[in-house]
Design a protein around this motif. Structure first.
Motif, mmCIF file in Angstrom:
data_model
loop_
_atom_site.group_PDB
_atom_site.id
_atom_site.type_symbol
_atom_site.label_atom_id
_atom_site.label_comp_id
_atom_site.label_asym_id
_atom_site.label_seq_id
_atom_site.Cartn_x
_atom_site.Cartn_y
_atom_site.Cartn_z
ATOM 1 N N VAL A 144 -107.693 -4.558 30.841
ATOM 2 C CA VAL A 144 -107.955 -4.685 32.284
ATOM 3 C C VAL A 144 -108.801 -3.510 32.771
ATOM 4 O O VAL A 144 -109.752 -3.698 33.543
ATOM 5 C CB VAL A 144 -106.626 -4.788 33.068
ATOM 6 C CG1 VAL A 144 -106.851 -4.613 34.559
ATOM 7 C CG2 VAL A 144 -105.955 -6.124 32.787
ATOM 8 N N TRP A 145 -108.480 -2.296 32.315
ATOM 9 C CA TRP A 145 -109.278 -1.134 32.695
ATOM 10 C C TRP A 145 -110.715 -1.264 32.193
ATOM 11 O O TRP A 145 -111.668 -0.943 32.914
ATOM 12 C CB TRP A 145 -108.658 0.151 32.139
ATOM 13 C CG TRP A 145 -107.643 0.742 33.069
ATOM 14 C CD1 TRP A 145 -106.293 0.620 32.987
ATOM 15 C CD2 TRP A 145 -107.898 1.525 34.238
ATOM 16 N NE1 TRP A 145 -105.698 1.284 34.016
ATOM 17 C CE2 TRP A 145 -106.660 1.856 34.804
ATOM 18 C CE3 TRP A 145 -109.061 1.977 34.844
ATOM 19 C CZ2 TRP A 145 -106.543 2.619 35.958
ATOM 20 C CZ3 TRP A 145 -108.946 2.739 35.996
ATOM 21 C CH2 TRP A 145 -107.704 3.048 36.540
ATOM 22 N N ALA A 146 -110.890 -1.743 30.956
ATOM 23 C CA ALA A 146 -112.239 -1.888 30.396
ATOM 24 C C ALA A 146 -113.050 -2.910 31.185
ATOM 25 O O ALA A 146 -114.226 -2.683 31.488
ATOM 26 C CB ALA A 146 -112.162 -2.286 28.923
ATOM 27 N N VAL A 147 -112.440 -4.036 31.523
ATOM 28 C CA VAL A 147 -113.145 -5.058 32.304
ATOM 29 C C VAL A 147 -113.483 -4.525 33.688
ATOM 30 O O VAL A 147 -114.597 -4.738 34.193
ATOM 31 C CB VAL A 147 -112.303 -6.357 32.393
ATOM 32 C CG1 VAL A 147 -112.877 -7.327 33.396
ATOM 33 C CG2 VAL A 147 -112.193 -7.013 31.023
ATOM 34 N N GLY A 148 -112.548 -3.824 34.306
ATOM 35 C CA GLY A 148 -112.804 -3.249 35.635
ATOM 36 C C GLY A 148 -113.943 -2.242 35.605
ATOM 37 O O GLY A 148 -114.825 -2.258 36.476
ATOM 38 N N PHE B 235 -126.978 -2.750 39.107
ATOM 39 C CA PHE B 235 -127.649 -3.687 40.004
ATOM 40 C C PHE B 235 -128.195 -2.957 41.232
ATOM 41 O O PHE B 235 -129.344 -3.149 41.630
ATOM 42 C CB PHE B 235 -126.661 -4.785 40.416
ATOM 43 C CG PHE B 235 -127.213 -5.774 41.391
ATOM 44 C CD1 PHE B 235 -128.104 -6.755 40.975
ATOM 45 C CD2 PHE B 235 -126.831 -5.740 42.725
ATOM 46 C CE1 PHE B 235 -128.600 -7.679 41.871
ATOM 47 C CE2 PHE B 235 -127.327 -6.663 43.622
ATOM 48 C CZ PHE B 235 -128.214 -7.639 43.195
ATOM 49 N N ILE B 236 -127.366 -2.105 41.808
ATOM 50 C CA ILE B 236 -127.784 -1.361 43.002
ATOM 51 C C ILE B 236 -128.894 -0.371 42.662
ATOM 52 O O ILE B 236 -129.898 -0.270 43.388
ATOM 53 C CB ILE B 236 -126.575 -0.632 43.629
ATOM 54 C CG1 ILE B 236 -125.595 -1.653 44.211
ATOM 55 C CG2 ILE B 236 -127.014 0.358 44.693
ATOM 56 C CD1 ILE B 236 -124.278 -1.060 44.651
ATOM 57 N N LEU B 237 -128.762 0.369 41.555
ATOM 58 C CA LEU B 237 -129.757 1.364 41.193
ATOM 59 C C LEU B 237 -131.102 0.749 40.815
ATOM 60 O O LEU B 237 -132.150 1.388 40.972
ATOM 61 C CB LEU B 237 -129.245 2.236 40.037
ATOM 62 C CG LEU B 237 -128.066 3.160 40.400
ATOM 63 C CD1 LEU B 237 -127.542 3.865 39.165
ATOM 64 C CD2 LEU B 237 -128.506 4.163 41.459
ATOM 65 N N ALA C 172 -116.363 -2.129 33.385
ATOM 66 C CA ALA C 172 -117.604 -2.857 33.108
ATOM 67 C C ALA C 172 -118.153 -3.475 34.383
ATOM 68 O O ALA C 172 -119.368 -3.471 34.610
ATOM 69 C CB ALA C 172 -117.363 -3.922 32.046
ATOM 70 N N LEU C 173 -117.274 -3.999 35.236
ATOM 71 C CA LEU C 173 -117.725 -4.567 36.515
ATOM 72 C C LEU C 173 -118.324 -3.488 37.414
ATOM 73 O O LEU C 173 -119.363 -3.701 38.053
ATOM 74 C CB LEU C 173 -116.564 -5.258 37.234
ATOM 75 C CG LEU C 173 -116.220 -6.647 36.736
ATOM 76 C CD1 LEU C 173 -114.921 -7.125 37.377
ATOM 77 C CD2 LEU C 173 -117.346 -7.614 37.055
ATOM 78 N N ILE C 174 -117.687 -2.345 37.463
ATOM 79 C CA ILE C 174 -118.211 -1.250 38.292
ATOM 80 C C ILE C 174 -119.576 -0.798 37.781
ATOM 81 O O ILE C 174 -120.511 -0.593 38.572
ATOM 82 C CB ILE C 174 -117.209 -0.081 38.324
ATOM 83 C CG1 ILE C 174 -115.972 -0.491 39.125
ATOM 84 C CG2 ILE C 174 -117.839 1.174 38.904
ATOM 85 C CD1 ILE C 174 -114.833 0.498 39.052
ATOM 86 N N VAL C 175 -119.716 -0.657 36.468
ATOM 87 C CA VAL C 175 -120.997 -0.244 35.886
ATOM 88 C C VAL C 175 -122.071 -1.296 36.172
ATOM 89 O O VAL C 175 -123.210 -0.949 36.525
ATOM 90 C CB VAL C 175 -120.856 -0.003 34.365
ATOM 91 C CG1 VAL C 175 -122.207 0.133 33.704
ATOM 92 C CG2 VAL C 175 -120.010 1.239 34.113
#
Length: 66
Positions: free
Chosen positions: A42-46, A56-58, A48-51
């Protein structure tokens, strides 16, 4: 029922109870390991979503909204 038969039955029950306790302990440890693995996933998926959102923003993904 003879006393000897009773003693064997009590011994068998004690042995079965000890084996059952070992099984419960092993299952509890297995569940703990599964829970820890799911927590890491769950931490890894979370992360990955943040990255992905940050990339996308950068890369100017929100520039069309100005």
């Amino acid at each position: 029922m003879s006393p000897a038969h009773e003693a064997v039955t009590t011994y068998d029950l004690d042995k079965r109870l000890a084996l059952l306790e070992q099984t419960v302990t092993r299952l509890s440890n297995d569940l703990h390991q599964i829970n820890a693995s799911i927590n890491k996933l769950v931490w890894a998926v979370g992360m990955a979503l943040i990255v992905a959102v940050m990339q996308f923003i950068l890369k100017g993904g929100l520039s069309g909204f100005h």
